[in-house]
Write a protein that holds these residues in place. Structure first.
Motif, PDB file in Angstrom:
ATOM      1  N   MET A   1       0.845  -1.184   0.000  1.00  0.00           N
ATOM      2  CA  MET A   1       0.000   0.000   0.000  1.00  0.00           C
ATOM      3  C   MET A   1       0.886   1.241   0.000  1.00  0.00           C
ATOM      4  N   ALA A   2       0.444   2.240  -0.725  1.00  0.00           N
ATOM      5  CA  ALA A   2       1.204   3.475  -0.819  1.00  0.00           C
ATOM      6  C   ALA A   2       1.171   4.236   0.507  1.00  0.00           C
ATOM      7  N   HIS A   3       2.269   4.915   0.811  1.00  0.00           N
ATOM      8  CA  HIS A   3       2.357   5.672   2.060  1.00  0.00           C
ATOM      9  C   HIS A   3       2.299   7.174   1.832  1.00  0.00           C
ATOM     10  N   THR A   4       2.935   7.638   0.775  1.00  0.00           N
ATOM     11  CA  THR A   4       2.988   9.087   0.568  1.00  0.00           C
ATOM     12  C   THR A   4       1.690   9.584  -0.058  1.00  0.00           C
ATOM     13  N   LEU A   5       1.417  10.851   0.157  1.00  0.00           N
ATOM     14  CA  LEU A   5       0.198  11.445  -0.401  1.00  0.00           C
ATOM     15  C   LEU A   5       0.219  11.420  -1.927  1.00  0.00           C
ATOM     16  N   SER A   6       1.377  11.684  -2.504  1.00  0.00           N
ATOM     17  CA  SER A   6       1.472  11.713  -3.960  1.00  0.00           C
ATOM     18  C   SER A   6       1.223  10.326  -4.556  1.00  0.00           C
ATOM     19  N   ALA A   7       1.697   9.282  -3.876  1.00  0.00           N
ATOM     20  CA  ALA A   7       1.475   7.921  -4.368  1.00  0.00           C
ATOM     21  C   ALA A   7      -0.002   7.552  -4.257  1.00  0.00           C
ATOM     22  N   LYS A   8      -0.641   7.976  -3.186  1.00  0.00           N
ATOM     23  CA  LYS A   8      -2.070   7.695  -3.014  1.00  0.00           C
ATOM     24  C   LYS A   8      -2.899   8.414  -4.084  1.00  0.00           C
ATOM     25  N   LYS A   9      -2.508   9.650  -4.367  1.00  0.00           N
ATOM     26  CA  LYS A   9      -3.197  10.415  -5.407  1.00  0.00           C
ATOM     27  C   LYS A   9      -2.999   9.753  -6.767  1.00  0.00           C
ATOM     28  N   ARG A  10      -1.797   9.287  -7.026  1.00  0.00           N
ATOM     29  CA  ARG A  10      -1.493   8.625  -8.298  1.00  0.00           C
ATOM     30  C   ARG A  10      -2.367   7.373  -8.465  1.00  0.00           C
ATOM     31  N   ILE A  11      -2.580   6.640  -7.375  1.00  0.00           N
ATOM     32  CA  ILE A  11      -3.437   5.449  -7.423  1.00  0.00           C
ATOM     33  C   ILE A  11      -4.866   5.838  -7.786  1.00  0.00           C
ATOM     34  N   ARG A  12      -5.368   6.914  -7.159  1.00  0.00           N
ATOM     35  CA  ARG A  12      -6.727   7.379  -7.463  1.00  0.00           C
ATOM     36  C   ARG A  12      -6.847   7.802  -8.923  1.00  0.00           C
ATOM     37  N   GLN A  13      -5.843   8.535  -9.412  1.00  0.00           N
ATOM     38  CA  GLN A  13      -5.874   9.010 -10.793  1.00  0.00           C
ATOM     39  C   GLN A  13      -5.828   7.846 -11.783  1.00  0.00           C
ATOM     40  N   SER A  14      -4.963   6.858 -11.476  1.00  0.00           N
ATOM     41  CA  SER A  14      -4.833   5.712 -12.371  1.00  0.00           C
ATOM     42  C   SER A  14      -6.139   4.939 -12.473  1.00  0.00           C
ATOM     43  N   GLU A  15      -6.825   4.794 -11.362  1.00  0.00           N
ATOM     44  CA  GLU A  15      -8.087   4.057 -11.354  1.00  0.00           C
ATOM     45  C   GLU A  15      -9.141   4.778 -12.187  1.00  0.00           C
ATOM     46  N   LYS A  16      -9.220   6.109 -12.047  1.00  0.00           N
ATOM     47  CA  LYS A  16     -10.164   6.888 -12.854  1.00  0.00           C
ATOM     48  C   LYS A  16      -9.857   6.727 -14.340  1.00  0.00           C
ATOM     49  N   LYS A  17      -8.581   6.836 -14.671  1.00  0.00           N
ATOM     50  CA  LYS A  17      -8.164   6.737 -16.065  1.00  0.00           C
ATOM     51  C   LYS A  17      -8.448   5.344 -16.624  1.00  0.00           C
ATOM     52  N   ARG A  18      -8.213   4.308 -15.806  1.00  0.00           N
ATOM     53  CA  ARG A  18      -8.453   2.933 -16.242  1.00  0.00           C
ATOM     54  C   ARG A  18      -9.935   2.719 -16.558  1.00  0.00           C
ATOM     55  N   LEU A  19     -10.804   3.227 -15.688  1.00  0.00           N
ATOM     56  CA  LEU A  19     -12.238   3.070 -15.913  1.00  0.00           C
ATOM     57  C   LEU A  19     -12.711   3.850 -17.141  1.00  0.00           C
ATOM     58  N   ARG A  20     -12.149   5.040 -17.323  1.00  0.00           N
ATOM     59  CA  ARG A  20     -12.505   5.848 -18.488  1.00  0.00           C
ATOM     60  C   ARG A  20     -12.071   5.147 -19.767  1.00  0.00           C
ATOM     61  N   ASN A  21     -10.836   4.638 -19.781  1.00  0.00           N
ATOM     62  CA  ASN A  21     -10.333   3.938 -20.962  1.00  0.00           C
ATOM     63  C   ASN A  21     -11.152   2.682 -21.249  1.00  0.00           C
ATOM     64  N   LYS A  22     -11.548   1.994 -20.189  1.00  0.00           N
ATOM     65  CA  LYS A  22     -12.360   0.786 -20.335  1.00  0.00           C
ATOM     66  C   LYS A  22     -13.684   1.116 -21.016  1.00  0.00           C
ATOM     67  N   ALA A  23     -14.288   2.242 -20.624  1.00  0.00           N
ATOM     68  CA  ALA A  23     -15.556   2.667 -21.221  1.00  0.00           C
ATOM     69  C   ALA A  23     -15.379   3.003 -22.700  1.00  0.00           C
ATOM     70  N   TYR A  24     -14.299   3.708 -23.034  1.00  0.00           N
ATOM     71  CA  TYR A  24     -14.026   4.052 -24.433  1.00  0.00           C
ATOM     72  C   TYR A  24     -13.856   2.795 -25.279  1.00  0.00           C
ATOM     73  N   LYS A  25     -13.083   1.839 -24.776  1.00  0.00           N
ATOM     74  CA  LYS A  25     -12.839   0.606 -25.530  1.00  0.00           C
ATOM     75  C   LYS A  25     -14.121  -0.194 -25.708  1.00  0.00           C
TER      76      LYS A  25
END
Length: 89
Positions: A1-25
């Motif tokens: 699990m990520a510890h730093t705030l930036s790593a946690k934010k990156r995880i949130r952003q990646s998940e949003k992007k993954r779901l968006r890309n999944k919808a497009y595909k």
């Protein structure tokens, strides 16, 4: 699990992007299936209209970076080939 705030934010952003890309595909695949179904049924008018829609969406998706531009070009080219085969028949 990520510890730093930036790593946690990156995880949130990646998940949003993954779901968006999944919808497009998913949308791209659905439109492609509708086009192929129209071609297989021999419905030229529906196939032509569907081709315009699906090719526009595929190129839009490639500009967003979901798929590579060469992959988009290849997909559109193959769909155009199918459309031309039904036109000549």
């Amino acid at each position: 699990m990520a510890h730093t705030l930036s790593a946690k934010k990156r995880i949130r952003q990646s998940e949003k992007k993954r779901l968006r890309n999944k919808a497009y595909k998913s949308k791209m695949r659905t439109l492609t299936k509708k086009f192929v179904a129209a071609v297989n049924n021999g419905e030229l008018a529906v196939a032509e209209e569907s081709f315009k829609t699906v090719s526009r969406e595929i190129l839009k998706i490639s500009t967003k970076g979901v798929i590579h531009k060469n992959q988009a070009a290849r997909r559109v080219s193959r769909l155009a080939k199918k459309l031309n085969s039904i036109k000549s028949a």
